[in-house]
Design a protein around this motif. Structure first.
Motif, PDB file in Angstrom:
ATOM      1  N   THR A  14       0.834  -1.203   0.000  1.00  0.00           N
ATOM      2  CA  THR A  14       0.000   0.000   0.000  1.00  0.00           C
ATOM      3  C   THR A  14       0.870   1.256   0.000  1.00  0.00           C
ATOM      4  O   THR A  14       0.600   2.208  -0.737  1.00  0.00           O
ATOM      5  CB  THR A  14      -0.945   0.006   1.221  1.00  0.00           C
ATOM      6  N   HIS A  15       1.910   1.261   0.812  1.00  0.00           N
ATOM      7  CA  HIS A  15       2.816   2.407   0.856  1.00  0.00           C
ATOM      8  C   HIS A  15       3.494   2.617  -0.491  1.00  0.00           C
ATOM      9  O   HIS A  15       3.570   3.747  -0.985  1.00  0.00           O
ATOM     10  CB  HIS A  15       3.877   2.204   1.935  1.00  0.00           C
ATOM     11  N   LEU A  16       3.998   1.520  -1.090  1.00  0.00           N
ATOM     12  CA  LEU A  16       4.683   1.657  -2.386  1.00  0.00           C
ATOM     13  C   LEU A  16       3.733   2.122  -3.476  1.00  0.00           C
ATOM     14  O   LEU A  16       4.129   2.891  -4.366  1.00  0.00           O
ATOM     15  CB  LEU A  16       5.358   0.347  -2.782  1.00  0.00           C
ATOM     16  N   LYS A  17       2.502   1.678  -3.424  1.00  0.00           N
ATOM     17  CA  LYS A  17       1.514   2.125  -4.406  1.00  0.00           C
ATOM     18  C   LYS A  17       1.368   3.655  -4.331  1.00  0.00           C
ATOM     19  O   LYS A  17       1.348   4.341  -5.344  1.00  0.00           O
ATOM     20  CB  LYS A  17       0.176   1.451  -4.131  1.00  0.00           C
ATOM     21  N   TYR A  18       1.296   4.176  -3.111  1.00  0.00           N
ATOM     22  CA  TYR A  18       1.183   5.619  -2.898  1.00  0.00           C
ATOM     23  C   TYR A  18       2.478   6.336  -3.296  1.00  0.00           C
ATOM     24  O   TYR A  18       2.461   7.320  -4.034  1.00  0.00           O
ATOM     25  CB  TYR A  18       0.856   5.901  -1.425  1.00  0.00           C
ATOM     26  N   LEU A  19       3.598   5.835  -2.799  1.00  0.00           N
ATOM     27  CA  LEU A  19       4.880   6.518  -3.015  1.00  0.00           C
ATOM     28  C   LEU A  19       5.300   6.540  -4.481  1.00  0.00           C
ATOM     29  O   LEU A  19       5.834   7.541  -4.954  1.00  0.00           O
ATOM     30  CB  LEU A  19       5.973   5.853  -2.164  1.00  0.00           C
ATOM     31  N   THR A  20       5.072   5.443  -5.208  1.00  0.00           N
ATOM     32  CA  THR A  20       5.493   5.411  -6.620  1.00  0.00           C
ATOM     33  C   THR A  20       4.662   6.336  -7.489  1.00  0.00           C
ATOM     34  O   THR A  20       5.122   6.735  -8.557  1.00  0.00           O
ATOM     35  CB  THR A  20       5.440   3.972  -7.189  1.00  0.00           C
ATOM     36  N   ARG A  21       3.472   6.675  -7.047  1.00  0.00           N
ATOM     37  CA  ARG A  21       2.655   7.635  -7.805  1.00  0.00           C
ATOM     38  C   ARG A  21       3.097   9.070  -7.565  1.00  0.00           C
ATOM     39  O   ARG A  21       2.884   9.931  -8.404  1.00  0.00           O
ATOM     40  CB  ARG A  21       1.178   7.491  -7.434  1.00  0.00           C
ATOM     41  N   ARG A  22       3.688   9.338  -6.419  1.00  0.00           N
ATOM     42  CA  ARG A  22       3.973  10.719  -6.039  1.00  0.00           C
ATOM     43  C   ARG A  22       5.456  11.089  -6.025  1.00  0.00           C
ATOM     44  O   ARG A  22       5.795  12.257  -5.999  1.00  0.00           O
ATOM     45  CB  ARG A  22       3.366  10.988  -4.674  1.00  0.00           C
ATOM     46  N   TYR A  23       6.325  10.083  -6.014  1.00  0.00           N
ATOM     47  CA  TYR A  23       7.751  10.350  -5.905  1.00  0.00           C
ATOM     48  C   TYR A  23       8.537   9.569  -6.950  1.00  0.00           C
ATOM     49  O   TYR A  23       8.055   8.572  -7.481  1.00  0.00           O
ATOM     50  CB  TYR A  23       8.268   9.963  -4.504  1.00  0.00           C
ATOM     51  N   ASN A  24       9.745  10.015  -7.201  1.00  0.00           N
ATOM     52  CA  ASN A  24      10.696   9.281  -8.028  1.00  0.00           C
ATOM     53  C   ASN A  24      11.616   8.531  -7.081  1.00  0.00           C
ATOM     54  O   ASN A  24      12.460   9.145  -6.420  1.00  0.00           O
ATOM     55  CB  ASN A  24      11.500  10.239  -8.909  1.00  0.00           C
ATOM     56  N   ILE A  25      11.443   7.239  -7.012  1.00  0.00           N
ATOM     57  CA  ILE A  25      12.233   6.442  -6.078  1.00  0.00           C
ATOM     58  C   ILE A  25      13.583   6.143  -6.716  1.00  0.00           C
ATOM     59  O   ILE A  25      13.655   5.623  -7.826  1.00  0.00           O
ATOM     60  CB  ILE A  25      11.490   5.163  -5.683  1.00  0.00           C
ATOM     61  N   ILE A  26      14.636   6.529  -6.006  1.00  0.00           N
ATOM     62  CA  ILE A  26      16.002   6.356  -6.496  1.00  0.00           C
ATOM     63  C   ILE A  26      16.774   5.465  -5.524  1.00  0.00           C
ATOM     64  O   ILE A  26      16.354   5.265  -4.384  1.00  0.00           O
ATOM     65  CB  ILE A  26      16.729   7.706  -6.667  1.00  0.00           C
ATOM     66  N   SER A  27      17.905   4.968  -5.976  1.00  0.00           N
ATOM     67  CA  SER A  27      18.742   4.140  -5.108  1.00  0.00           C
ATOM     68  C   SER A  27      19.540   5.016  -4.150  1.00  0.00           C
ATOM     69  O   SER A  27      19.779   6.203  -4.411  1.00  0.00           O
ATOM     70  CB  SER A  27      19.696   3.288  -5.945  1.00  0.00           C
ATOM     71  N   LEU A  28      19.978   4.411  -3.080  1.00  0.00           N
ATOM     72  CA  LEU A  28      20.845   5.120  -2.138  1.00  0.00           C
ATOM     73  C   LEU A  28      22.158   5.507  -2.824  1.00  0.00           C
ATOM     74  O   LEU A  28      22.691   6.585  -2.577  1.00  0.00           O
ATOM     75  CB  LEU A  28      21.106   4.261  -0.901  1.00  0.00           C
ATOM     76  N   ASP A  29      22.647   4.640  -3.706  1.00  0.00           N
ATOM     77  CA  ASP A  29      23.867   4.958  -4.466  1.00  0.00           C
ATOM     78  C   ASP A  29      23.706   6.241  -5.272  1.00  0.00           C
ATOM     79  O   ASP A  29      24.625   7.055  -5.346  1.00  0.00           O
ATOM     80  CB  ASP A  29      24.232   3.817  -5.418  1.00  0.00           C
ATOM     81  N   HIS A  30      22.548   6.403  -5.894  1.00  0.00           N
ATOM     82  CA  HIS A  30      22.290   7.612  -6.690  1.00  0.00           C
ATOM     83  C   HIS A  30      22.351   8.850  -5.796  1.00  0.00           C
ATOM     84  O   HIS A  30      22.945   9.872  -6.162  1.00  0.00           O
ATOM     85  CB  HIS A  30      20.925   7.491  -7.361  1.00  0.00           C
ATOM     86  N   LEU A  31      21.746   8.767  -4.625  1.00  0.00           N
ATOM     87  CA  LEU A  31      21.772   9.901  -3.698  1.00  0.00           C
ATOM     88  C   LEU A  31      23.189  10.188  -3.219  1.00  0.00           C
ATOM     89  O   LEU A  31      23.610  11.348  -3.161  1.00  0.00           O
ATOM     90  CB  LEU A  31      20.844   9.649  -2.512  1.00  0.00           C
ATOM     91  N   VAL A  32      23.945   9.145  -2.884  1.00  0.00           N
ATOM     92  CA  VAL A  32      25.324   9.338  -2.421  1.00  0.00           C
ATOM     93  C   VAL A  32      26.161  10.003  -3.513  1.00  0.00           C
ATOM     94  O   VAL A  32      26.930  10.925  -3.245  1.00  0.00           O
ATOM     95  CB  VAL A  32      25.947   7.993  -1.972  1.00  0.00           C
ATOM     96  N   PHE A  33      25.999   9.573  -4.755  1.00  0.00           N
ATOM     97  CA  PHE A  33      26.697  10.204  -5.868  1.00  0.00           C
ATOM     98  C   PHE A  33      26.335  11.687  -5.950  1.00  0.00           C
ATOM     99  O   PHE A  33      27.206  12.542  -6.130  1.00  0.00           O
ATOM    100  CB  PHE A  33      26.353   9.519  -7.195  1.00  0.00           C
ATOM    101  N   ALA A  34      25.059  11.986  -5.809  1.00  0.00           N
ATOM    102  CA  ALA A  34      24.608  13.380  -5.886  1.00  0.00           C
ATOM    103  C   ALA A  34      25.221  14.232  -4.784  1.00  0.00           C
ATOM    104  O   ALA A  34      25.570  15.389  -4.998  1.00  0.00           O
ATOM    105  CB  ALA A  34      23.083  13.444  -5.811  1.00  0.00           C
ATOM    106  N   ILE A  35      25.371  13.656  -3.614  1.00  0.00           N
ATOM    107  CA  ILE A  35      25.939  14.400  -2.485  1.00  0.00           C
ATOM    108  C   ILE A  35      27.432  14.634  -2.693  1.00  0.00           C
ATOM    109  O   ILE A  35      27.943  15.714  -2.423  1.00  0.00           O
ATOM    110  CB  ILE A  35      25.677  13.646  -1.163  1.00  0.00           C
ATOM    111  N   ARG A  36      28.141  13.627  -3.198  1.00  0.00           N
ATOM    112  CA  ARG A  36      29.599  13.715  -3.351  1.00  0.00           C
ATOM    113  C   ARG A  36      30.028  14.536  -4.561  1.00  0.00           C
ATOM    114  O   ARG A  36      31.081  15.158  -4.539  1.00  0.00           O
ATOM    115  CB  ARG A  36      30.186  12.314  -3.466  1.00  0.00           C
ATOM    116  N   ASP A  37      29.273  14.491  -5.616  1.00  0.00           N
ATOM    117  CA  ASP A  37      29.646  15.164  -6.860  1.00  0.00           C
ATOM    118  C   ASP A  37      29.017  16.561  -6.898  1.00  0.00           C
ATOM    119  O   ASP A  37      27.827  16.716  -6.646  1.00  0.00           O
ATOM    120  CB  ASP A  37      29.155  14.339  -8.057  1.00  0.00           C
ATOM    121  N   GLU A  38      29.830  17.540  -7.234  1.00  0.00           N
ATOM    122  CA  GLU A  38      29.356  18.921  -7.281  1.00  0.00           C
ATOM    123  C   GLU A  38      28.146  19.078  -8.203  1.00  0.00           C
ATOM    124  O   GLU A  38      27.217  19.815  -7.912  1.00  0.00           O
ATOM    125  CB  GLU A  38      30.500  19.828  -7.759  1.00  0.00           C
ATOM    126  N   GLN A  39      28.167  18.404  -9.322  1.00  0.00           N
ATOM    127  CA  GLN A  39      27.068  18.487 -10.282  1.00  0.00           C
ATOM    128  C   GLN A  39      25.997  17.420 -10.035  1.00  0.00           C
ATOM    129  O   GLN A  39      24.995  17.363 -10.740  1.00  0.00           O
ATOM    130  CB  GLN A  39      27.610  18.320 -11.711  1.00  0.00           C
TER     131      GLN A  39
END
Length: 135
Positions: free
Chosen positions: A49-74
């Motif tokens: 039920t949570h995933l049904k709601y979240l996938t409609r409203r958010y872009n679910i990304i991997s933790l790796d993607h977020l870590v890359f975003a934090i470490r890389d200036e761009q």
């Protein structure tokens, strides 16, 4: 007196949500930010039920993607709007029951496994585990 305080706090909290300030904050001010949510041994039906709601409203990304975003200036530019990372703590055996839900939604989920739950003689303890091995 304490009951009254608790009741008033609940009423104020409810009234605040009716103002839509939290929604506007997320939709406008924090659009280019990421949210990390963590589950602790969720029940498959509730998690679905949570995933049904979240996938409609958010872009679910991997933790790796977020870590890359934090470490890389761009890196922040690589994040989609309304990014969301899903994690699960403790790697409980109940996570095994989530395989059908995870397969259904095909979203990246990071499961943190407690080190004390892995045997020192277990050959898997020195490598990354696949989804099937971890769950």
């Amino acid at each position: 007196m304490e009951k009254l305080k608790a009741y008033l706090k609940e009423v104020c909290s409810f009234l605040f949500t009716l103002t839509l300030v939290p929604v506007l904050t997320r939709e406008v001010l924090c659009r280019n930010r990421a949210i990390v949510i963590s589950y602790h041994n969720p029940i498959p039906g509730v998690f679905r039920t949570h995933l049904k709601y979240l996938t409609r409203r958010y872009n679910i990304i991997s933790l790796d993607h977020l870590v890359f975003a934090i470490r890389d200036e761009q890196g922040w530019r690589t994040l989609p709007e309304k990014s969301l990372v899903i994690t699960m703590d403790d790697g409980s055996s109940g996570n095994y029951n989530l395989i059908p839900v995870l397969d259904e939604f095909e979203v990246p989920v990071t499961i943190f496994i407690r080190p004390d739950g892995i045997s020192a003689t277990d050959s898997k303890s020195t490598k990354y585990l696949s989804k099937k091995e971890a769950l």
